[in-house]
Design an enzyme around this catalytic site. Structure first.
Site, PDB file in Angstrom:
ATOM      1  N   GLY A  13      18.755 -49.387  26.360  1.00 23.46           N
ATOM      2  CA  GLY A  13      18.337 -49.543  24.870  1.00 23.46           C
ATOM      3  C   GLY A  13      19.737 -49.180  24.042  1.00 23.46           C
ATOM      4  N   ARG A  74      19.898 -53.910  30.498  1.00 23.12           N
ATOM      5  CA  ARG A  74      19.305 -53.153  31.615  1.00 23.12           C
ATOM      6  C   ARG A  74      19.506 -53.943  32.854  1.00 23.12           C
ATOM      7  NH1 ARG A  74      15.197 -52.243  27.204  1.00 23.12           N
ATOM      8  NH2 ARG A  74      15.391 -50.082  26.609  1.00 23.12           N
ATOM      9  N   ASP A 105      18.114 -42.193  31.215  1.00 22.04           N
ATOM     10  CA  ASP A 105      17.978 -41.620  32.554  1.00 22.04           C
ATOM     11  C   ASP A 105      18.390 -42.903  33.555  1.00 22.04           C
ATOM     12  OD1 ASP A 105      17.221 -39.447  32.136  1.00 22.04           O
ATOM     13  OD2 ASP A 105      15.022 -39.785  32.222  1.00 22.04           O
ATOM     14  N   THR A 127      20.396 -42.584  23.525  1.00 21.44           N
ATOM     15  CA  THR A 127      18.900 -42.996  23.417  1.00 21.44           C
ATOM     16  C   THR A 127      18.218 -42.458  22.176  1.00 21.44           C
ATOM     17  OG1 THR A 127      16.758 -43.319  24.393  1.00 21.44           O
ATOM     18  CG2 THR A 127      18.057 -41.636  25.427  1.00 21.44           C
ATOM     19  N   ASP A 129      15.272 -42.012  22.011  1.00 24.94           N
ATOM     20  CA  ASP A 129      13.911 -41.410  22.463  1.00 24.94           C
ATOM     21  C   ASP A 129      14.146 -39.813  22.503  1.00 24.94           C
ATOM     22  OD1 ASP A 129      13.014 -44.077  22.678  1.00 24.94           O
ATOM     23  OD2 ASP A 129      13.215 -44.113  24.811  1.00 24.94           O
ATOM     24  N   ASP A 131      14.682 -38.260  25.383  1.00 25.78           N
ATOM     25  CA  ASP A 131      13.883 -38.105  26.594  1.00 25.78           C
ATOM     26  C   ASP A 131      14.611 -37.528  27.897  1.00 25.78           C
ATOM     27  OD1 ASP A 131      15.000 -40.314  26.933  1.00 25.78           O
ATOM     28  OD2 ASP A 131      13.366 -41.491  27.741  1.00 25.78           O
ATOM     29  N   ARG A 173       8.923 -44.170  23.858  1.00 20.95           N
ATOM     30  CA  ARG A 173       8.514 -44.656  25.397  1.00 20.95           C
ATOM     31  C   ARG A 173       7.448 -43.497  25.701  1.00 20.95           C
ATOM     32  NH1 ARG A 173      11.117 -48.122  28.881  1.00 20.95           N
ATOM     33  NH2 ARG A 173      13.038 -48.101  27.798  1.00 20.95           N
TER      34      ARG A 173
HETATM   35  O1  F6P Z   1      14.462 -46.459  25.021  1.00 22.49           O
HETATM   36  C1  F6P Z   1      14.643 -46.906  23.760  1.00 22.49           C
HETATM   37  C2  F6P Z   1      13.506 -47.868  23.386  1.00 22.49           C
HETATM   38  O2  F6P Z   1      13.457 -48.324  22.299  1.00 22.49           O
HETATM   39  C3  F6P Z   1      12.092 -47.253  23.557  1.00 22.49           C
HETATM   40  O3  F6P Z   1      11.652 -46.382  22.627  1.00 22.49           O
HETATM   41  C4  F6P Z   1      11.181 -48.243  23.696  1.00 22.49           C
HETATM   42  O4  F6P Z   1       9.997 -47.769  24.506  1.00 22.49           O
HETATM   43  C5  F6P Z   1      11.971 -49.265  24.461  1.00 22.49           C
HETATM   44  O5  F6P Z   1      13.422 -48.907  24.320  1.00 22.49           O
HETATM   45  C6  F6P Z   1      11.982 -50.653  24.006  1.00 22.49           C
HETATM   46  O6  F6P Z   1      12.667 -51.492  24.701  1.00 22.49           O
HETATM   47  P1  F6P Z   1      13.134 -53.117  24.419  1.00 22.49           P
HETATM   48  O7  F6P Z   1      14.415 -53.115  23.785  1.00 22.49           O
HETATM   49  O8  F6P Z   1      13.285 -53.540  25.660  1.00 22.49           O
HETATM   50  O9  F6P Z   1      11.870 -53.631  23.875  1.00 22.49           O
END
Ligand code: F6P
Length: 322
Positions: A13, A74, A105, A127, A129, A131, A173
Site C-alpha cells: 500500500g 502487491r 512486512d 506504511t 499502519d 505495524d 489492518r
Molecule cells: O496497509 C495499508 C492499508 O491501507 C491498510 O490500512 C488497509 O487494511 C489496506 O492497506 C487496504 O488495502 P487496499 O489499498 O488494497 O485497499
C-alpha cells in the site's frame, strides 16, 4: 573499480512520505558515486523490467507529494522462487548489486527472498499502519493520523450539532495504533482496537451512559479497521440507547495527502541509511527507528519480532475520555 549500481522500489500500500524516501535514496546514491535506478510498480515491475536510471533532478518537486512516483503493487508472482531468481538474474544483467525496498512486512519478505537469490536488499518501513514490530515508526503513519484527526474533528462538528453518536472506522489492518492515537486526540468516548479484548456493553454502552450522566450529548467512538462492524454498532447504539448514530468508514482518504514534516524527515533519514548499508555491500537488513534513533536489523529478526501495543497509552485514553 566499476561504478556501483543500486535500485529502489516501493511496494504494498502506498504511504505519504514514500516519495521522500525515494528521493533520499536517489540523491544519497548519486552523491556516493553510484548509478541509481527507479523500479516502477514494485516487484511486479522488477519482473517486467520496468526500470529507469534516475538523476538528481528526477526526484525534484516530489518531497511534498503524497502517493509514490514509483507506483506500487502487491505482487503474488514474486512469492514464487522462480520469479525471485528471474528478478535476481535481471538485476545482475543490469549490474544492479542492491535494491532498497520501501514498504511493509510483505515487501520485506520479498526483499529477503531477493537477497537470498543474490541481490542485497534493504527494507525501509513505509506504511500508514505503523505495524512493523521492529520499528517504533513507519513512514506515512504521522500523515495518516493527522488526516484521520482532521476528519474526525469535522465529524465531531456535525455530531455535536445533532446530539448524535458518530462511530468512525480508521485504517490500520490488524494494528490499532491509528485508532488509539486518533481516539485520544479527538477525545473519543470509546476506542476499539484489535489488540485489546472488548465488550460492547462494558466498553461502549456503559461509557456512553456514564458520560451522558455528566451532561454530554454527543459521542465519538473510534474503531480500528481490525475490529470493524461500524454499521452494526451504529444500529445497536440507536436501538439500545435511543441516540441517533451514524457510521463513517474513513478508508483510503487516510493514505493520501502531502506528508507531514515528521514523515518527510524520517523518510529522508531512512532512505539515507539504506544506501549507506548498500554502499558497504550489506544486505538483508531493515532500517528501523528504535528509542528514537535510526538503526537497522536483520530482516528475519525484524519479521519474527512480536508487535507490542501501547497498553499504557490505551489506559490513559480510557481514563481521560469521560
Ligand atoms: O496497509 C495499508 C492499508 O491501507 C491498510 O490500512 C488497509 O487494511 C489496506 O492497506 C487496504 O488495502 P487496499 O489499498 O488494497 O485497499
Amino acid at each position: 573499480m566499476a561504478q556501483k549500481s543500486i535500485a529502489v522500489l516501493t511496494s504494498g500500500g502506498d504511504a505519504p512520505g514514500m516519495n521522500a524516501a525515494f528521493r533520499a535514496v536517489v540523491r544519497t546514491g548519486i552523491n556516493k558515486g553510484m548509478k541509481v535506478f527507479g523500479i516502477y510498480r514494485g516487484f511486479n515491475g522488477l519482473l517486467k523490467g520496468e526500470i529507469e536510471e534516475m538523476n538528481l533532478r528526477s526526484v525534484s518537486e516530489i518531497i511534498g507529494n503524497g502517493g509514490t512516483k514509483l507506483y506500487t503493487a502487491r505482487s503474488e508472482e514474486f512469492k514464487k522462487k522462480e520469479a525471485q531468481e528471474r528478478a535476481a538474474e535481471f538485476c545482475r544483467s543490469k549490474g544492479i548489486s542492491g535494491v532498497v525496498v520501501i514498504g511493509g512486512d510483505g515487501s520485506f519478505r520479498g526483499a529477503r527472498a531477493l537477497t537470498r537469490a543474490g541481490v542485497n536488499c534493504i527494507g525501509v518501513p513505509g506504511t500508514i499502519d505503523n505495524d512493523i514490530a521492529c520499528s517504533e515508526y513507519t513512514v506515512g503513519y504521522d500523515t495518516a493520523m493527522n488526516t484521520a484527526l482532521q476528519m474526525v474533528d469535522r465529524i465531531r462538528d456535525t455530531a455535536q450539532s445533532h446530539d448524535r453518536c458518530s462511530i468512525v472506522e480508521v485504517m490500520g489492518r490488524h494494528c490499532g495504533d491509528i485508532a488509539l492515537q486518533t481516539g485520544i486526540a479527538t477525545g473519543a468516548t470509546a476506542i476499539l482496537v484489535p489488540e485489546v479484548e472488548y465488550n460492547i456493553e462494558r466498553d461502549v454502552i456503559t461509557r456512553i451512559l456514564n458520560t451522558q450522566k455528566t451532561g454530554k450529548k454527543h459521542f465519538i467512538i473510534v474503531v480500528a479497521e481490525g475490529v470493524g462492524g461500524v454499521n452494526d454498532l451504529a444500529k445497536y447504539i440507536e436501538q439500545r440507547l435511543g441516540i441517533e448514530a451514524r457510521a463513517t468508514i474513513l478508508g483510503h482518504v487516510q493514505r493520501g495527502g502531502s506528508p507531514t514534516v515528521r514523515d518527510r524527515v524520517v523518510a529522508s533519514q531512512m532512505g539515507y541509511r539504506a544506501v549507506e548499508l548498500l554502499s558497504q555491500d550489506i544486505g538483508n537488513r531493515v532500517v528501523c527507528m528504535r528509542d528514537g534513533k535510526i538503526t537497522d536489523l536483520d530482516i528475519t529478526e525484524a519479521l519474527d519480532m512480536p508487535r507490542v501495543f501501547d497498553t499504557e497509552l490505551y489506559k490513559i485514553a480510557m481514563t481521560i475520555s469521560i
